[in-house]
Design a protein around this motif. Structure first.
Motif, PDB file in Angstrom:
ATOM      1  N   ASP A   1       0.827  -1.216   0.000  1.00 56.46           N
ATOM      2  CA  ASP A   1       0.000   0.000   0.000  1.00 56.46           C
ATOM      3  C   ASP A   1       0.856   1.258   0.000  1.00 56.46           C
ATOM      4  OD1 ASP A   1      -2.337  -1.438  -0.054  1.00 56.46           O
ATOM      5  OD2 ASP A   1      -2.589  -1.460   2.125  1.00 56.46           O
ATOM      6  N   GLU A   2       1.987   1.214   0.685  1.00 59.36           N
ATOM      7  CA  GLU A   2       2.888   2.382   0.689  1.00 59.36           C
ATOM      8  C   GLU A   2       3.491   2.594  -0.692  1.00 59.36           C
ATOM      9  OE1 GLU A   2       4.456   2.480   5.332  1.00 59.36           O
ATOM     10  OE2 GLU A   2       5.367   1.071   3.900  1.00 59.36           O
ATOM     11  N   PHE A   3       3.838   1.488  -1.374  1.00 62.31           N
ATOM     12  CA  PHE A   3       4.341   1.618  -2.743  1.00 62.31           C
ATOM     13  C   PHE A   3       3.267   2.196  -3.658  1.00 62.31           C
ATOM     14  CE2 PHE A   3       7.774  -1.577  -1.774  1.00 62.31           C
ATOM     15  CZ  PHE A   3       8.840  -0.793  -2.205  1.00 62.31           C
ATOM     16  N   LYS A   4       2.012   1.765  -3.466  1.00 59.61           N
ATOM     17  CA  LYS A   4       0.934   2.279  -4.301  1.00 59.61           C
ATOM     18  C   LYS A   4       0.779   3.791  -4.134  1.00 59.61           C
ATOM     19  CE  LYS A   4      -2.904  -0.049  -4.823  1.00 59.61           C
ATOM     20  NZ  LYS A   4      -4.113  -0.853  -4.556  1.00 59.61           N
ATOM     21  N   GLN A   5       0.919   4.263  -2.910  1.00 58.85           N
ATOM     22  CA  GLN A   5       0.835   5.704  -2.671  1.00 58.85           C
ATOM     23  C   GLN A   5       1.960   6.447  -3.386  1.00 58.85           C
ATOM     24  OE1 GLN A   5       0.739   6.344   1.557  1.00 58.85           O
ATOM     25  NE2 GLN A   5      -1.253   5.370   1.830  1.00 58.85           N
ATOM     26  N   ARG A   6       3.160   5.850  -3.389  1.00 53.69           N
ATOM     27  CA  ARG A   6       4.305   6.489  -4.053  1.00 53.69           C
ATOM     28  C   ARG A   6       4.178   6.431  -5.573  1.00 53.69           C
ATOM     29  NH1 ARG A   6       9.725   4.001  -2.447  1.00 53.69           N
ATOM     30  NH2 ARG A   6      10.510   5.902  -3.422  1.00 53.69           N
ATOM     31  N   PHE A   7       3.689   5.309  -6.110  1.00 54.85           N
ATOM     32  CA  PHE A   7       3.678   5.094  -7.545  1.00 54.85           C
ATOM     33  C   PHE A   7       2.509   5.772  -8.254  1.00 54.85           C
ATOM     34  CE2 PHE A   7       6.085   0.756  -7.199  1.00 54.85           C
ATOM     35  CZ  PHE A   7       7.228   1.452  -6.837  1.00 54.85           C
ATOM     36  N   ARG A   8       1.443   6.097  -7.539  1.00 53.82           N
ATOM     37  CA  ARG A   8       0.251   6.647  -8.199  1.00 53.82           C
ATOM     38  C   ARG A   8       0.536   7.977  -8.891  1.00 53.82           C
ATOM     39  NH1 ARG A   8      -3.439   4.275  -4.233  1.00 53.82           N
ATOM     40  NH2 ARG A   8      -4.747   2.776  -5.393  1.00 53.82           N
ATOM     41  N   ALA A   9       1.546   8.697  -8.424  1.00 55.32           N
ATOM     42  CA  ALA A   9       1.874   9.985  -9.038  1.00 55.32           C
ATOM     43  C   ALA A   9       2.537   9.817 -10.406  1.00 55.32           C
ATOM     44  CB  ALA A   9       2.796  10.784  -8.113  1.00 55.32           C
ATOM     45  N   MET A  10       3.009   8.620 -10.716  1.00 56.00           N
ATOM     46  CA  MET A  10       3.673   8.362 -11.994  1.00 56.00           C
ATOM     47  C   MET A  10       2.642   8.198 -13.100  1.00 56.00           C
ATOM     48  SD  MET A  10       6.519   5.489 -10.951  1.00 56.00           S
ATOM     49  CE  MET A  10       7.770   5.778  -9.690  1.00 56.00           C
TER      50      MET A  10
ATOM     51  N   THR B   1       1.561   6.376 -16.740  1.00 58.91           N
ATOM     52  CA  THR B   1       1.642   4.951 -17.060  1.00 58.91           C
ATOM     53  C   THR B   1       3.000   4.565 -17.646  1.00 58.91           C
ATOM     54  OG1 THR B   1      -0.744   4.851 -17.433  1.00 58.91           O
ATOM     55  CG2 THR B   1       0.580   3.075 -18.396  1.00 58.91           C
ATOM     56  N   GLU B   2       3.539   5.398 -18.550  1.00 59.48           N
ATOM     57  CA  GLU B   2       4.832   5.096 -19.154  1.00 59.48           C
ATOM     58  C   GLU B   2       5.937   5.064 -18.102  1.00 59.48           C
ATOM     59  OE1 GLU B   2       2.650   7.205 -20.316  1.00 59.48           O
ATOM     60  OE2 GLU B   2       2.079   6.264 -22.224  1.00 59.48           O
ATOM     61  N   GLU B   3       5.932   6.050 -17.222  1.00 57.96           N
ATOM     62  CA  GLU B   3       6.943   6.120 -16.163  1.00 57.96           C
ATOM     63  C   GLU B   3       6.816   4.924 -15.217  1.00 57.96           C
ATOM     64  OE1 GLU B   3       8.509   9.315 -12.757  1.00 57.96           O
ATOM     65  OE2 GLU B   3       6.585   9.620 -13.789  1.00 57.96           O
TER      66      GLU B   3
ATOM     67  N   MET C   1       6.256  -4.707  -7.094  1.00 55.67           N
ATOM     68  CA  MET C   1       5.690  -5.241  -8.325  1.00 55.67           C
ATOM     69  C   MET C   1       4.183  -5.431  -8.209  1.00 55.67           C
ATOM     70  SD  MET C   1       7.923  -5.381 -10.674  1.00 55.67           S
ATOM     71  CE  MET C   1       6.927  -6.288 -11.843  1.00 55.67           C
ATOM     72  N   GLU C   2       3.730  -5.918  -7.051  1.00 55.95           N
ATOM     73  CA  GLU C   2       2.292  -6.091  -6.848  1.00 55.95           C
ATOM     74  C   GLU C   2       1.585  -4.739  -6.883  1.00 55.95           C
ATOM     75  OE1 GLU C   2       0.240  -8.729  -6.620  1.00 55.95           O
ATOM     76  OE2 GLU C   2       1.994  -9.854  -7.285  1.00 55.95           O
ATOM     77  N   ALA C   3       2.194  -3.729  -6.284  1.00 55.94           N
ATOM     78  CA  ALA C   3       1.617  -2.379  -6.297  1.00 55.94           C
ATOM     79  C   ALA C   3       1.508  -1.863  -7.730  1.00 55.94           C
ATOM     80  CB  ALA C   3       2.467  -1.436  -5.452  1.00 55.94           C
ATOM     81  N   THR C   4       2.554  -2.101  -8.528  1.00 56.96           N
ATOM     82  CA  THR C   4       2.555  -1.670  -9.931  1.00 56.96           C
ATOM     83  C   THR C   4       1.432  -2.348 -10.702  1.00 56.96           C
ATOM     84  OG1 THR C   4       4.955  -1.302  -9.876  1.00 56.96           O
ATOM     85  CG2 THR C   4       3.926  -1.589 -12.040  1.00 56.96           C
ATOM     86  N   LYS C   5       1.281  -3.669 -10.525  1.00 53.37           N
ATOM     87  CA  LYS C   5       0.234  -4.404 -11.230  1.00 53.37           C
ATOM     88  C   LYS C   5      -1.154  -3.880 -10.859  1.00 53.37           C
ATOM     89  CE  LYS C   5       2.834  -8.751 -11.616  1.00 53.37           C
ATOM     90  NZ  LYS C   5       2.926 -10.152 -11.143  1.00 53.37           N
ATOM     91  N   GLU C   6      -1.356  -3.582  -9.589  1.00 50.31           N
ATOM     92  CA  GLU C   6      -2.679  -3.119  -9.151  1.00 50.31           C
ATOM     93  C   GLU C   6      -2.978  -1.728  -9.708  1.00 50.31           C
ATOM     94  OE1 GLU C   6      -3.443  -3.528  -5.003  1.00 50.31           O
ATOM     95  OE2 GLU C   6      -2.866  -5.659  -4.942  1.00 50.31           O
ATOM     96  N   ILE C   7      -1.963  -0.864  -9.770  1.00 52.67           N
ATOM     97  CA  ILE C   7      -2.190   0.473 -10.329  1.00 52.67           C
ATOM     98  C   ILE C   7      -2.487   0.373 -11.824  1.00 52.67           C
ATOM     99  CG2 ILE C   7      -1.119   2.713 -10.815  1.00 52.67           C
ATOM    100  CD1 ILE C   7       0.451   2.398  -8.209  1.00 52.67           C
ATOM    101  N   LEU C   8      -1.762  -0.484 -12.539  1.00 53.05           N
ATOM    102  CA  LEU C   8      -2.036  -0.678 -13.963  1.00 53.05           C
ATOM    103  C   LEU C   8      -3.442  -1.230 -14.173  1.00 53.05           C
ATOM    104  CD1 LEU C   8       1.358  -2.138 -15.248  1.00 53.05           C
ATOM    105  CD2 LEU C   8       0.387   0.109 -15.766  1.00 53.05           C
TER     106      LEU C   8
ATOM    107  N   GLU D   1      -5.997  -0.704 -12.234  1.00 50.08           N
ATOM    108  CA  GLU D   1      -6.909   0.418 -11.986  1.00 50.08           C
ATOM    109  C   GLU D   1      -7.040   1.294 -13.229  1.00 50.08           C
ATOM    110  OE1 GLU D   1      -5.293   2.456  -8.660  1.00 50.08           O
ATOM    111  OE2 GLU D   1      -5.724   0.844  -7.225  1.00 50.08           O
ATOM    112  N   ARG D   2      -5.978   1.332 -14.038  1.00 52.52           N
ATOM    113  CA  ARG D   2      -5.981   2.160 -15.243  1.00 52.52           C
ATOM    114  C   ARG D   2      -6.437   1.379 -16.478  1.00 52.52           C
ATOM    115  NH1 ARG D   2      -0.190   5.417 -14.237  1.00 52.52           N
ATOM    116  NH2 ARG D   2      -0.788   6.251 -12.201  1.00 52.52           N
ATOM    117  N   GLY D   3      -6.912   0.140 -16.254  1.00 50.79           N
ATOM    118  CA  GLY D   3      -7.471  -0.652 -17.344  1.00 50.79           C
ATOM    119  C   GLY D   3      -6.491  -1.559 -18.050  1.00 50.79           C
ATOM    120  N   TYR D   4      -5.300  -1.727 -17.483  1.00 55.02           N
ATOM    121  CA  TYR D   4      -4.294  -2.581 -18.112  1.00 55.02           C
ATOM    122  C   TYR D   4      -4.139  -3.871 -17.312  1.00 55.02           C
ATOM    123  CZ  TYR D   4      -3.037   1.607 -20.745  1.00 55.02           C
ATOM    124  OH  TYR D   4      -3.072   2.713 -21.549  1.00 55.02           O
ATOM    125  N   THR D   5      -4.773  -4.922 -17.797  1.00 55.40           N
ATOM    126  CA  THR D   5      -4.640  -6.240 -17.176  1.00 55.40           C
ATOM    127  C   THR D   5      -4.401  -7.270 -18.280  1.00 55.40           C
ATOM    128  OG1 THR D   5      -7.037  -6.635 -17.309  1.00 55.40           O
ATOM    129  CG2 THR D   5      -6.183  -5.670 -15.262  1.00 55.40           C
TER     130      THR D   5
END
Length: 228
Positions: free
Chosen positions: A5-14, A16-18, A32-39, A41-45
């Motif tokens: 969850d802490e990684f998700k908070q940090r990564f959300r500001a990026m 998609t390309e970044e 990596m799990e945080a990255t997958k979940e954010i992607l 959320e943005r429709g990339y699965t």
């Protein structure tokens, strides 16, 4: 260490390309799990995530920055090797970049299986079989008065060949790494890192470095089989 969850908070500001380029570096499982979940959320699965990742990394590999840095490894250029609008620090980096683009078309499962085969195969250096083949790092320092040079390079070989090369690098650093103001302090880290590497045991699974090496090896084999 951060939680997922802490990684998700940090990564959300990026954007998609970044986010995808950040995930191409070695990350913890939580990152990596945080990255997958954010992607997601943005429709990339699934296939959509894989295709977007290939698109972003291919554009990154084939692009060129405005800085005086190699477009593949990021090293400062002291004379560029040009290729199709890009600039590289060496012919090796130019070749590796082209192979990395080809490697994007291989499935992760195919690359992982090839990495396991390399790991359990013959050592590329001594041709012996029976020891774990891995990609491991070497550091070495030489310094004289105002000049200080630190070499960093990777070897894909068995443990025996690696330790032989590592001991040689430690001898060079131990004898020649101290003779400048920078070396007097920086060489401590180089020597300590080498001693720690001698004691460090290999993980049970292929390292990210070996997986990256396996992807380039598959690309090289694919290129060799392509009719001229």
């Amino acid at each position: 260490m951060y939680t997922k969850d802490e990684f998700k908070q940090r990564f959300r500001a990026m954007d998609t390309e970044e986010l995808i380029l950040n995930a191409s570096r070695p990350l913890t499982d939580e990152a990596m799990e945080a990255t997958k979940e954010i992607l997601a959320e943005r429709g990339y699965t699934g296939d959509a995530a894989r295709e977007k990742t290939k698109e972003v990394i291919r554009a990154h590999l084939q692009g060129s920055g405005v800085t005086r840095n190699c477009d593949y490894c990021g090293a400062t250029l002291h004379g560029a090797v040009p290729a199709q609008g890009q600039k590289f620090c060496s012919h090796r980096c130019r070749t590796q970049s082209a192979l990395a683009v080809i490697a994007l078309d291989f499935a992760p499962e195919t690359i992982a299986e090839h990495a396991r085969q390399l790991r359990n195969g013959r050592c590329p250096r001594c041709q012996r079989q029976g020891e774990v083949v891995e990609v491991r790092s070497i550091r070495r320092m030489v310094s004289v008065v105002i000049l200080s040079v630190e070499d960093r390079y990777d070897l894909c070989c068995c443990r025996g060949c690696y330790e032989k090369e590592l001991r040689s690098a430690l001898i060079v650093s131990g004898l020649l790494g101290w003779w400048s103001f920078k070396g007097l302090f920086a060489n401590i880290g180089v020597v300590m890192d080498g001693l720690e590497s001698l004691r460090r045991r290999d993980a049970p699974d292929p390292s990210p470095a070996l997986i990256a090496h396996a992807s380039l090896d598959l690309a090289q084999k694919s290129l060799a089989q392509t009719p001229a």
